[in-house]
Design an enzyme around this catalytic site. Structure first.
Site, PDB file in Angstrom:
ATOM      1  N   ASN A 210       0.858  -1.197   0.000  1.00 53.09           N
ATOM      2  CA  ASN A 210       0.000   0.000   0.000  1.00 53.09           C
ATOM      3  C   ASN A 210       0.890   1.242   0.000  1.00 53.09           C
ATOM      4  O   ASN A 210       2.115   1.135  -0.073  1.00 53.09           O
ATOM      5  CB  ASN A 210      -0.937  -0.024   1.206  1.00 53.09           C
ATOM      6  CG  ASN A 210      -0.161  -0.141   2.497  1.00 53.09           C
ATOM      7  OD1 ASN A 210       0.637   0.729   2.829  1.00 53.09           O
ATOM      8  ND2 ASN A 210      -0.363  -1.235   3.229  1.00 53.09           N
ATOM      9  N   ASP A 279      -4.002  -6.527   4.841  1.00 51.34           N
ATOM     10  CA  ASP A 279      -5.016  -7.391   5.456  1.00 51.34           C
ATOM     11  C   ASP A 279      -4.988  -8.789   4.850  1.00 51.34           C
ATOM     12  O   ASP A 279      -5.466  -9.737   5.461  1.00 51.34           O
ATOM     13  CB  ASP A 279      -6.409  -6.779   5.262  1.00 51.34           C
ATOM     14  CG  ASP A 279      -6.557  -5.509   6.088  1.00 51.34           C
ATOM     15  OD1 ASP A 279      -6.245  -5.560   7.288  1.00 51.34           O
ATOM     16  OD2 ASP A 279      -6.959  -4.463   5.529  1.00 51.34           O
ATOM     17  N   PHE A 327      -4.734   2.830  14.797  1.00 53.63           N
ATOM     18  CA  PHE A 327      -5.038   3.882  13.833  1.00 53.63           C
ATOM     19  C   PHE A 327      -6.161   3.348  12.947  1.00 53.63           C
ATOM     20  O   PHE A 327      -6.331   2.132  12.801  1.00 53.63           O
ATOM     21  CB  PHE A 327      -3.806   4.212  12.980  1.00 53.63           C
ATOM     22  CG  PHE A 327      -3.026   5.395  13.499  1.00 53.63           C
ATOM     23  CD1 PHE A 327      -2.405   5.343  14.733  1.00 53.63           C
ATOM     24  CD2 PHE A 327      -2.902   6.558  12.738  1.00 53.63           C
ATOM     25  CE1 PHE A 327      -1.693   6.432  15.215  1.00 53.63           C
ATOM     26  CE2 PHE A 327      -2.188   7.657  13.202  1.00 53.63           C
ATOM     27  CZ  PHE A 327      -1.579   7.598  14.450  1.00 53.63           C
TER      28      PHE A 327
END
Ligand code: PMT
Length: 407
Positions: A210, A279, A327
């Site tokens: 990411n 994830d 977060f």
């Protein structure tokens, strides 16, 4: 002008090329009004002369354990009692080994054993020596005894190699010593931070990842260190240097990050999960590069995904858990999604940020945070540099942590 009390530093210098930087360190400590006495090992004297340190510290330099003249003046036990803090910079692998095993075979090792003052070490050595299992074990032993390690930093080494092992710059060491005496909001508190992205390999060439740059997590680690915390940073791949005084552990994948965090979580007081952990990871990592000619079937198989461990939820589920801060990176309904994560992952606090905008979130130098905590509390931190925001967030974390753990 009389000197403020409790500012006496015993500076140990051991024999490494970074010994020359210790001269500058003496000057920077004296600029901050510390009274500095220098103790040199025999091998340190191969690099720099005692006369240099005597001139810079305006104090006699101590070298020998069994020196009749010194014992008649300030002997080794008095010297150990004199210090408010013992700092060794540079600290070689040999010194770490001797301290870990309680040797008292020269003046410096004896002083470290005899003093009740806090001990701070700034290691400096070849990167392979720093990473050697024996050194790792010695560092762990010393840390478990409450010894603070400042660095080492990553970078080019005098031996021509590149890696972790450079002594922190004298200014960074002096700042940290000053902040210890000033007493930050997290003085002596053990803080573990994750930062950066993770990379999940499809084959030896390709990976899923990411846009995280690590800036937010590194800023949180730096802000916690400024407040006197003992900070470990488990970092995914980034281009950032480790913040001063922070112990950085590099990882690549979510599973590696999970293992490194779980190995440390039970020993920390506060955990802040800033990393953008993937994830999902490919169910199978191809041993060889998947060829385009292998057809769409080969890539489909490579994109068969499985969930990665949820690191922050795993830490929050520990019986003896640290104060756990997550977060939340959201593109819409920021607060609602963040509150859901706070509850679902069992966190104490969550810092939510909007991502997908050019002026904040991923990779930007700025960000804005909505911070929520368990009893329904919330605070807004408007758009600011990540360094400023991290200081505000760390201040709030310290406040909430202290509310739950009164000293
Ligand atoms: O690195 P920068 O470029 O500075 O960007 C900063 C940031 C946008 C990455 C940062 O501010 C941020 O939002 N970090 C969290 C990113 C994220 O993964 O959010 P999430 O909502 O998907 O995850 C929620 C929480 O669970 C996070 O604390 C995350 O670290 C944690 N998590 C997620 C998945 C997983 N497998 N394990 C986890 O611990």
């Amino acid at each position: 002008m009389s000197r403020p009390p409790n500012r006496k530093i015993l500076l140990g210098v051991t024999g490494g090329i970074a010994a020359y930087k210790a001269c500058d360190l003496v000057r920077r400590l004296r600029d901050r009004n510390f009274d500095v006495r220098v103790v040199m090992t025999a091998s340190a004297r191969e690099f720099v002369t005692p006369l240099t340190f005597q001139a810079l510290s305006s104090n006699p330099v101590h070298c020998a354990l069994l020196d009749e003249r010194a014992e008649a003046g300030m002997g080794h036990i008095e010297l150990a009692r004199w210090a408010d803090l013992v700092l060794v910079a540079p600290a070689t692998a040999n010194l770490l080994a001797r301290l870990a095993h309680g040797f008292a075979d020269d003046l410096l090792a004896t002083l470290c054993l005899a003093t009740t003052a806090p001990l701070v070490l700034a290691p400096a050595m070849n990167q392979q020596m720093w990473q050697a299992p024996a050194t790792r074990e010695n560092v762990r032993t010393l840390r478990d005894r409450g010894v603070e390690m400042l660095g080492p930093a990553q970078g080019d080494q005098a031996c021509g190699e590149v890696g972790p092992g450079r002594m922190l710059e004298p200014e960074a060491i002096a700042v940290r010593i000053e902040s210890r005496f000033r007493g930050g909001a997290l003085e002596g508190v053990k803080v573990l931070v994750t930062a950066g992205p993770t990379r999940e390999a499809l084959d030896p060439v390709r990976y899923l990842t990411n846009h995280s740059s690590g800036k937010m997590g590194y800023a949180v680690a730096a802000a916690a260190a400024e407040e006197g915390a003992l900070v470990s940073l488990v970092s995914g791949p980034t281009a950032l240097p480790a913040p001063s005084g922070v112990d950085r552990v590099d990882v690549t994948s979510a599973e590696e990050m999970h293992a490194q965090v779980m190995a440390r979580a039970a020993r920390c007081d506060i955990f802040v999960a800033v990393a953008a952990v993937a994830d999902y990871r490919p169910a199978h990592r191809a041993e060889q590069k998947i060829k385009k000619g292998d057809g769409p079937g080969a890539l489909d198989a490579a994109l068969d995904l499985v969930r990665t461990p949820d690191i922050v939820a795993g830490v929050a589920a520990l019986a003896d858990r640290p104060f756990t801060v997550g977060f939340a990176a959201e593109t819409e309904s920021v607060e609602a999604h963040a509150r859901d994560k706070l509850e679902r992952k069992g966190l104490d606090m969550i810092a939510a940020n909007r991502v997908g905008l050019p002026d904040r979130g991923f990779a930007s130098g700025c960000n804005a945070l909505s911070v929520l905590w368990r009893d329904g509390g919330r605070r807004e931190f408007p758009l600011a540099s990540k360094a400023e925001l991290a200081r505000s967030l760390v201040g709030l974390v310290a406040e909430r942590y202290r509310a739950e753990h009164p000293a």
